[in-house]
Scaffold this motif. Structure first.
Motif, PDB file in Angstrom:
ATOM      1  N   GLU A 180      52.141  49.392  33.396  1.00 18.49           N
ATOM      2  CA  GLU A 180      51.642  50.267  34.462  1.00 18.49           C
ATOM      3  C   GLU A 180      50.132  50.468  34.398  1.00 18.49           C
ATOM      4  O   GLU A 180      49.472  50.597  35.418  1.00 18.49           O
ATOM      5  CB  GLU A 180      52.355  51.622  34.414  1.00 18.49           C
ATOM      6  CG  GLU A 180      53.826  51.508  34.833  1.00 18.49           C
ATOM      7  CD  GLU A 180      54.577  52.834  34.726  1.00 18.49           C
ATOM      8  OE1 GLU A 180      54.043  53.841  35.235  1.00 18.49           O
ATOM      9  OE2 GLU A 180      55.660  52.843  34.120  1.00 18.49           O
ATOM     10  N   GLU A 181      49.573  50.471  33.175  1.00 22.73           N
ATOM     11  CA  GLU A 181      48.117  50.697  33.070  1.00 22.73           C
ATOM     12  C   GLU A 181      47.322  49.557  33.719  1.00 22.73           C
ATOM     13  O   GLU A 181      46.140  49.717  34.036  1.00 22.73           O
ATOM     14  CB  GLU A 181      47.682  50.891  31.612  1.00 22.73           C
ATOM     15  CG  GLU A 181      47.969  49.706  30.719  1.00 22.73           C
ATOM     16  CD  GLU A 181      47.301  49.818  29.337  1.00 22.73           C
ATOM     17  OE1 GLU A 181      46.103  50.153  29.280  1.00 22.73           O
ATOM     18  OE2 GLU A 181      47.998  49.568  28.327  1.00 22.73           O
TER      19      GLU A 181
ATOM     20  N   LEU B 109      47.882  39.036  29.008  1.00 18.54           N
ATOM     21  CA  LEU B 109      48.519  40.137  28.271  1.00 18.54           C
ATOM     22  C   LEU B 109      48.457  39.896  26.765  1.00 18.54           C
ATOM     23  O   LEU B 109      48.103  40.789  25.997  1.00 18.54           O
ATOM     24  CB  LEU B 109      49.983  40.289  28.695  1.00 18.54           C
ATOM     25  CG  LEU B 109      50.233  41.041  29.997  1.00 18.54           C
ATOM     26  CD1 LEU B 109      51.689  40.888  30.424  1.00 18.54           C
ATOM     27  CD2 LEU B 109      49.879  42.519  29.845  1.00 18.54           C
ATOM     28  N   ASN B 110      48.792  38.666  26.356  1.00 18.24           N
ATOM     29  CA  ASN B 110      48.829  38.349  24.918  1.00 18.24           C
ATOM     30  C   ASN B 110      47.439  38.315  24.296  1.00 18.24           C
ATOM     31  O   ASN B 110      47.300  38.422  23.083  1.00 18.24           O
ATOM     32  CB  ASN B 110      49.499  36.985  24.672  1.00 18.24           C
ATOM     33  CG  ASN B 110      50.958  36.968  25.097  1.00 18.24           C
ATOM     34  OD1 ASN B 110      51.557  38.012  25.306  1.00 18.24           O
ATOM     35  ND2 ASN B 110      51.531  35.780  25.237  1.00 18.24           N
ATOM     36  N   SER B 111      46.402  38.144  25.108  1.00 16.93           N
ATOM     37  CA  SER B 111      45.040  37.979  24.574  1.00 16.93           C
ATOM     38  C   SER B 111      44.487  39.277  23.989  1.00 16.93           C
ATOM     39  O   SER B 111      43.493  39.258  23.272  1.00 16.93           O
ATOM     40  CB  SER B 111      44.093  37.529  25.688  1.00 16.93           C
ATOM     41  OG  SER B 111      43.821  38.626  26.564  1.00 16.93           O
TER      42      SER B 111
ATOM     43  N   GLU C 252      42.040  44.280  32.624  1.00 15.51           N
ATOM     44  CA  GLU C 252      41.710  45.248  33.684  1.00 15.51           C
ATOM     45  C   GLU C 252      41.151  44.544  34.919  1.00 15.51           C
ATOM     46  O   GLU C 252      41.338  44.997  36.041  1.00 15.51           O
ATOM     47  CB  GLU C 252      40.701  46.280  33.162  1.00 15.51           C
ATOM     48  CG  GLU C 252      41.362  47.329  32.287  1.00 15.51           C
ATOM     49  CD  GLU C 252      40.354  48.231  31.576  1.00 15.51           C
ATOM     50  OE1 GLU C 252      39.129  48.070  31.804  1.00 15.51           O
ATOM     51  OE2 GLU C 252      40.797  49.076  30.784  1.00 15.51           O
ATOM     52  N   ARG C 253      40.468  43.442  34.692  1.00 12.10           N
ATOM     53  CA  ARG C 253      39.850  42.737  35.804  1.00 12.10           C
ATOM     54  C   ARG C 253      40.870  41.955  36.630  1.00 12.10           C
ATOM     55  O   ARG C 253      40.787  41.925  37.853  1.00 12.10           O
ATOM     56  CB  ARG C 253      38.778  41.783  35.255  1.00 12.10           C
ATOM     57  CG  ARG C 253      38.139  40.979  36.350  1.00 12.10           C
ATOM     58  CD  ARG C 253      36.880  40.294  35.897  1.00 12.10           C
ATOM     59  NE  ARG C 253      36.242  39.660  37.055  1.00 12.10           N
ATOM     60  CZ  ARG C 253      35.107  39.010  36.998  1.00 12.10           C
ATOM     61  NH1 ARG C 253      34.457  38.922  35.863  1.00 12.10           N
ATOM     62  NH2 ARG C 253      34.607  38.453  38.075  1.00 12.10           N
TER      63      ARG C 253
ATOM     64  N   ILE D  75      46.765  40.365  40.114  1.00 10.54           N
ATOM     65  CA  ILE D  75      47.961  39.516  40.027  1.00 10.54           C
ATOM     66  C   ILE D  75      49.167  40.347  40.478  1.00 10.54           C
ATOM     67  O   ILE D  75      49.991  39.889  41.265  1.00 10.54           O
ATOM     68  CB  ILE D  75      48.160  38.968  38.590  1.00 10.54           C
ATOM     69  CG1 ILE D  75      47.139  37.850  38.319  1.00 10.54           C
ATOM     70  CG2 ILE D  75      49.593  38.438  38.411  1.00 10.54           C
ATOM     71  CD1 ILE D  75      47.189  37.280  36.906  1.00 10.54           C
ATOM     72  N   ALA D  76      49.239  41.580  39.993  1.00 14.33           N
ATOM     73  CA  ALA D  76      50.380  42.442  40.311  1.00 14.33           C
ATOM     74  C   ALA D  76      50.493  42.726  41.807  1.00 14.33           C
ATOM     75  O   ALA D  76      51.596  42.771  42.351  1.00 14.33           O
ATOM     76  CB  ALA D  76      50.294  43.756  39.532  1.00 14.33           C
ATOM     77  N   ASP D  77      49.352  42.907  42.496  1.00 14.76           N
ATOM     78  CA  ASP D  77      49.453  43.250  43.924  1.00 14.76           C
ATOM     79  C   ASP D  77      49.454  42.021  44.843  1.00 14.76           C
ATOM     80  O   ASP D  77      49.447  42.147  46.061  1.00 14.76           O
ATOM     81  CB  ASP D  77      48.381  44.272  44.339  1.00 14.76           C
ATOM     82  CG  ASP D  77      46.968  43.695  44.353  1.00 14.76           C
ATOM     83  OD1 ASP D  77      46.806  42.451  44.286  1.00 14.76           O
ATOM     84  OD2 ASP D  77      46.015  44.491  44.437  1.00 14.76           O
TER      85      ASP D  77
END
Length: 378
Positions: A71-72, A111-113, A120-121, A126-128
């Motif tokens: 969510e963050e 995510l894994n990085s 954040e960038r 990607i999500a939207d």
């Protein structure tokens, strides 16, 4: 090194939750209405190769793109298990937008990085559904792209071939050589420093391209060039997609043989046809199990993931090959025609088989992982 005979995963996690069942129903209805084989075919001819309105709706109305994103970072904070349901339904409908490169490979690499700035960038976009992304140089020990410092930043030089959605993606996460070893970089390709040539591939529903970097500006992502977990998530997602495609092939074939008459009988009543369909069903059940286990391993970040991912890759590839072969053959002459969707599934099955290494490659990797060979695991 100690190996568990029994995987340490709660069997409950392998069966579908209520939410997952609802998601499956919503997606199946959505794809049935909005993205049948005719729609897929129509959009293959467009510049982007898929229906961009549908992509936006899938992200906005159903929230598929953000399922496995916390969510963050603008996601809904579910797990890879929910994303796998979406991949399975997309595979069943032969959905041709770049979910695999964007939502699985690129998103999981970010995510894994552990790179807060990069996450954040890019992850909220990607999500939207506003950013498409892919990865390059992940499958070679020695990537064909090198990164060098220029002024305060970095630039990329070299080429990566058969990059998924390489000609269209807004962001490419590249694994590149540096003087200190391989590292990950985020590159938003611009025409003057990056040329992208679509490749002619067997499966037009999954576009690939040659990407050539000529001093393309890039930003380092994380500290390492480690991509095994992201690739294994890709293998698990592909396995789910193959299960969906196999399920479609079996259902469509069963429906066809139940109606089609030959020698005054429905062809589904012939013993030989029943046996062949039963073989596909048995293979499909095995593929489902292998896929569910790999999915659970990604969702829980289990150390068993490499074994589970390679097992799923081998089993689900072969099941999809079998299911699509019977899809064509048991439809008789019509299955071979361009008008019939069967051949689109055959092409998808064939191209998926080699996407993250062949079944033989995965058997070799499995043998090394479980200690059957003395050669060090790659």
């Amino acid at each position: 090194m100690h190996h568990h005979r029994h995987p340490d995963i709660d069997p409950q996690l392998l069966s579908e939750t209520e939410e997952q069942r609802e998601l499956r129903t919503v997606l199946r209805d959505f794809f049935t209405e909005e993205s049948g084989p005719e729609d897929v075919r129509k959009h293959l001819a467009t510049p982007r190769g898929h229906d961009e309105t549908l992509w936006a709706r899938l992200a906005g109305e159903i929230g598929v793109h953000g399922l496995a994103i916390p969510e963050e970072f603008g996601g809904s904070g579910f797990t890879f298990a929910e994303l796998a349901v979406a991949m399975e339904e997309a595979g069943r409908a032969l959905y041709c937008a770049p979910l695999l490169p964007t939502v699985v490979l690129a998103a999981h690499t970010l995510l894994n990085s552990q790179d807060q700035q990069a996450r954040e960038r890019y992850l909220p976009r990607i999500a939207d559904g506003t950013l498409t992304a892919t990865v390059a140089g992940f499958d070679e020990a020695e990537p064909g792209v090198g990164a060098e410092r220029r002024g305060p930043g970095w630039v990329l030089r070299g080429a990566a071939d058969f990059v998924l959605d390489g000609a269209g993606a807004d962001l490419i996460v590249v694994r590149a050589r540096t003087t200190e070893g391989a590292r990950l970089f985020a590159c938003e390709p611009a025409e003057d420093s990056c040329s992208r040539t679509p490749r002619r591939v067997l499966d037009e529903t999954r576009r690939q391209a040659l990407v050539e970097f000529r001093g393309a500006p890039a930003t380092p992502v994380g500290e390492s060039g480690e991509v095994t977990a992201a690739l294994d998530a890709g293998r698990a997602a592909l396995a789910a997609e193959q299960v969906g495609g196999s399920g479609h092939a079996l259902d469509a074939t069963v429906e066809f043989v139940a109606q089609r008459q030959q020698f005054g009988r429905r062809i589904g009543s012939f013993q030989a046809v029943k046996h062949r369909l039963a073989d596909v069903l048995v293979a499909l059940e095995a593929a489902r199990s292998a896929s569910a286990y790999a999915t659970a391993c990604v969702a829980l970040a289990s150390p068993q993931l490499p074994v589970a991912a390679s097992a799923a890759a081998a089993v689900c590839s072969e099941t999809y090959r079998l299911a699509t072969a019977e899809y064509v053959q048991l439809h008789g002459g019509i299955g071979f025609t361009w008008e019939h969707p069967a051949h689109l599934y055959v092409r998808r099955a064939r191209s998926s088989e080699v996407l993250f290494g062949t079944a033989d490659h995965h058997r070799t990797r499995l043998a090394e992982l479980v200690g059957l060979t003395t050669r060090p695991a790659a």
